[in-house]
Design a protein around this motif. Structure first.
Motif, PDB file in Angstrom:
ATOM      1  N   SER B 171       0.708  -1.109   0.067  1.00  0.00           N
ATOM      2  CA  SER B 171       0.110  -0.102  -0.058  1.00  0.00           C
ATOM      3  C   SER B 171       0.885   1.231   0.129  1.00  0.00           C
ATOM      4  O   SER B 171       0.461   2.277  -0.672  1.00  0.00           O
ATOM      5  CB  SER B 171      -0.850  -0.075   1.311  1.00  0.00           C
ATOM      6  N   MET B 172       1.828   1.208   0.589  1.00  0.00           N
ATOM      7  CA  MET B 172       2.842   2.331   0.827  1.00  0.00           C
ATOM      8  C   MET B 172       3.450   2.507  -0.676  1.00  0.00           C
ATOM      9  O   MET B 172       3.268   3.849  -1.110  1.00  0.00           O
ATOM     10  CB  MET B 172       4.172   2.030   1.465  1.00  0.00           C
ATOM     11  N   VAL B 173       3.908   1.480  -1.454  1.00  0.00           N
ATOM     12  CA  VAL B 173       4.429   1.664  -2.528  1.00  0.00           C
ATOM     13  C   VAL B 173       3.371   2.191  -3.740  1.00  0.00           C
ATOM     14  O   VAL B 173       3.626   3.102  -4.491  1.00  0.00           O
ATOM     15  CB  VAL B 173       5.163   0.245  -3.124  1.00  0.00           C
ATOM     16  N   GLU B 174       2.110   1.636  -3.672  1.00  0.00           N
ATOM     17  CA  GLU B 174       1.195   2.235  -4.386  1.00  0.00           C
ATOM     18  C   GLU B 174       0.821   3.639  -4.124  1.00  0.00           C
ATOM     19  O   GLU B 174       0.639   4.448  -4.813  1.00  0.00           O
ATOM     20  CB  GLU B 174      -0.369   1.428  -3.913  1.00  0.00           C
ATOM     21  N   GLY B 175       1.026   4.087  -2.895  1.00  0.00           N
ATOM     22  CA  GLY B 175       0.688   5.696  -2.494  1.00  0.00           C
ATOM     23  C   GLY B 175       1.718   6.499  -3.092  1.00  0.00           C
ATOM     24  O   GLY B 175       1.767   7.625  -2.811  1.00  0.00           O
ATOM     25  N   GLY B 176       3.084   5.831  -3.483  1.00  0.00           N
ATOM     26  CA  GLY B 176       4.054   6.789  -3.682  1.00  0.00           C
ATOM     27  C   GLY B 176       5.241   6.691  -3.190  1.00  0.00           C
ATOM     28  O   GLY B 176       6.296   7.485  -3.234  1.00  0.00           O
ATOM     29  N   ILE B 177       5.275   5.964  -2.058  1.00  0.00           N
ATOM     30  CA  ILE B 177       6.664   5.827  -1.096  1.00  0.00           C
ATOM     31  C   ILE B 177       7.865   5.194  -1.871  1.00  0.00           C
ATOM     32  O   ILE B 177       7.622   4.345  -2.585  1.00  0.00           O
ATOM     33  CB  ILE B 177       6.272   4.812   0.196  1.00  0.00           C
ATOM     34  N   LYS B 178       8.923   5.950  -1.655  1.00  0.00           N
ATOM     35  CA  LYS B 178       9.973   5.170  -2.681  1.00  0.00           C
ATOM     36  C   LYS B 178      10.981   4.704  -1.757  1.00  0.00           C
ATOM     37  O   LYS B 178      11.959   4.049  -2.380  1.00  0.00           O
ATOM     38  CB  LYS B 178      10.766   6.692  -3.242  1.00  0.00           C
ATOM     39  N   ALA B 179      10.998   4.786  -0.657  1.00  0.00           N
ATOM     40  CA  ALA B 179      12.146   3.792   0.385  1.00  0.00           C
ATOM     41  C   ALA B 179      11.263   3.543   1.614  1.00  0.00           C
ATOM     42  O   ALA B 179      10.573   4.351   2.128  1.00  0.00           O
ATOM     43  CB  ALA B 179      12.929   4.938   0.590  1.00  0.00           C
ATOM     44  N   VAL B 180      11.553   2.234   2.168  1.00  0.00           N
ATOM     45  CA  VAL B 180      10.794   1.754   3.182  1.00  0.00           C
ATOM     46  C   VAL B 180      12.014   1.328   4.295  1.00  0.00           C
ATOM     47  O   VAL B 180      13.050   0.806   3.834  1.00  0.00           O
ATOM     48  CB  VAL B 180      10.276   0.376   2.615  1.00  0.00           C
ATOM     49  N   TRP B 181      11.982   2.035   5.540  1.00  0.00           N
ATOM     50  CA  TRP B 181      12.863   1.786   6.481  1.00  0.00           C
ATOM     51  C   TRP B 181      12.309   0.506   7.153  1.00  0.00           C
ATOM     52  O   TRP B 181      11.265   0.691   8.006  1.00  0.00           O
ATOM     53  CB  TRP B 181      13.249   2.882   7.337  1.00  0.00           C
ATOM     54  N   ASN B 182      12.616  -0.638   7.053  1.00  0.00           N
ATOM     55  CA  ASN B 182      11.980  -1.945   7.467  1.00  0.00           C
ATOM     56  C   ASN B 182      12.535  -2.430   8.786  1.00  0.00           C
ATOM     57  O   ASN B 182      13.637  -2.996   8.973  1.00  0.00           O
ATOM     58  CB  ASN B 182      11.967  -3.185   6.528  1.00  0.00           C
ATOM     59  N   PHE B 183      11.652  -2.008   9.991  1.00  0.00           N
ATOM     60  CA  PHE B 183      12.184  -2.344  11.205  1.00  0.00           C
ATOM     61  C   PHE B 183      11.694  -3.915  11.767  1.00  0.00           C
ATOM     62  O   PHE B 183      11.872  -4.272  12.684  1.00  0.00           O
ATOM     63  CB  PHE B 183      11.930  -1.462  12.339  1.00  0.00           C
ATOM     64  N   THR B 184      10.724  -4.425  10.854  1.00  0.00           N
ATOM     65  CA  THR B 184      10.150  -5.731  11.142  1.00  0.00           C
ATOM     66  C   THR B 184      11.081  -6.891  10.856  1.00  0.00           C
ATOM     67  O   THR B 184      11.999  -6.606  10.159  1.00  0.00           O
ATOM     68  CB  THR B 184       8.956  -6.088  10.283  1.00  0.00           C
TER      69      THR B 184
END
Lengths: 218, 218
Positions: B171-184
């Motif tokens: 959903s983030m990527v669909e919304g236009g987020i370009k970088a994900v800082w993944n703490f999971t």
């Protein structure tokens, strides 16, 4: 735990393997939620896009064997991985430096689900010393060696300003701390029998920003 | 910033280099506090126990040149490194999942000193939605795409439970987020133009516990 098992579990496992095992664990937990009872390395491979042979090799360090054509039993694999990774065995820690990040870590109760319990913190600020944060007592830094006698602790979480990172590390080691989880961007030096785990959020930010800029320009 | 400089700064720098540069930065900051005006790679090398040639090579990615026998000017080196690492240029981010770790990150104002400003957070818990934490508003997750229009954000911080890590990422990527800082501890999948930075505290804990056990047994 038998001492044979203990020996097997305390092999020096390659760091890349140790970093991948939690991925398999979280993936297998999801499969369990979906009702799966058995999982093969090929299945995990499809889900997380890592070579099945790599997964099988990583899992060979863990004390579990899969069955031909059926794979690993999900419940057993979860239990064995959690145990192997040290998440079921509570490790007590002291935290040094109750600043912004230190305070945040004290509030993060999630760490205890992965085997780390911060039992006390140290700082020098008069407004902090003698108080508690999320139920965790904050002592004056000069009480550290005395508190080492009271608590059964061998891990120190380092969240102090870089100016005193080395000095606090030296004092931790003198007091009997065996592993330092270093959140500062400072490269601390320790005697060779002391474990250092560097987790610099800032270094990770730097990598992310660089990749982001690179993608935007190209 | 001229476009030539921009180009130079957005080279794809090797990750090990990007991880070491913050060490040099913190070290040079300390030297400045001690009154030093110039520093050589040999000096940094002595302080942090990394080969001087490696340091010089790493610094060659950065837009700075040292002077023979004198080294790098301390003030300039600090400024250039901070700029190069992206710490001076504020990057806006959304945070997804205000649980224990997410809440802790919202409270960690230290991130803003390194170029990351979390401007809003998303969750679905009724007791959180509509409130603020450390002044940061918490919206309902289904408001995300609308908020992407209001805020100038391209980074998403992922601190949700593993069960929904992939779904929220999509959903983030669909919304236009370009970088994900993944703490999971979940290995998320993204299209190839999207940056993922994994920071699993739990994987780091696993490595630390293993090394600690290894030292205790050997």
């Amino acid at each position: 735990m038998s001492s044979t098992l203990q020996k097997k579990e305390t092999m020096k496992v390659p760091e890349p393997t140790l970093r991948r095992l939690p991925w398999y664990l979280s993936n297998v937990k999801l499969l369990k939620q979906k009702g799966e009872r058995f999982v093969s390395s090929t299945q995990i491979s499809k889900e997380i896009n890592i070579d099945a042979s790599q997964i099988a090799k990583d899992l060979s360090y863990v004390n579990i064997s899969g069955r031909t054509r059926v794979g690993y039993e999900v419940d057993t694999l979860i239990a064995v991985l959690e145990d192997f990774l040290g998440f079921t065995n509570m490790h007590k820690a002291f935290l040094f430096g109750v600043g912004s990040l230190g305070g945040a870590l004290l509030r993060d109760s999630g760490l205890s689900h992965f085997g780390l319990e911060i039992v006390a913190a140290f700082d020098v600020k008069p407004e902090l010393v003698g108080t508690t944060l999320s139920g965790i007592p904050i002592y004056h830094s000069n009480e550290f060696k005395q508190k080492m006698q009271e608590y059964d602790v061998n891990i120190g979480v380092l969240t102090v300003p870089i100016e005193i990172a080395q000095q606090i590390t030296d004092s931790m080691v003198e007091g009997g701390i065996k592993a330092v989880w270093n959140f500062t961007p400072f490269r601390i030096r320790v005697p060779e029998n002391i474990v250092v785990q560097n987790t610099s959020l800032y270094a990770h930010l730097a990598v992310m920003f660089n990749r982001l800029n690179f993608n935007e320009i190209k």
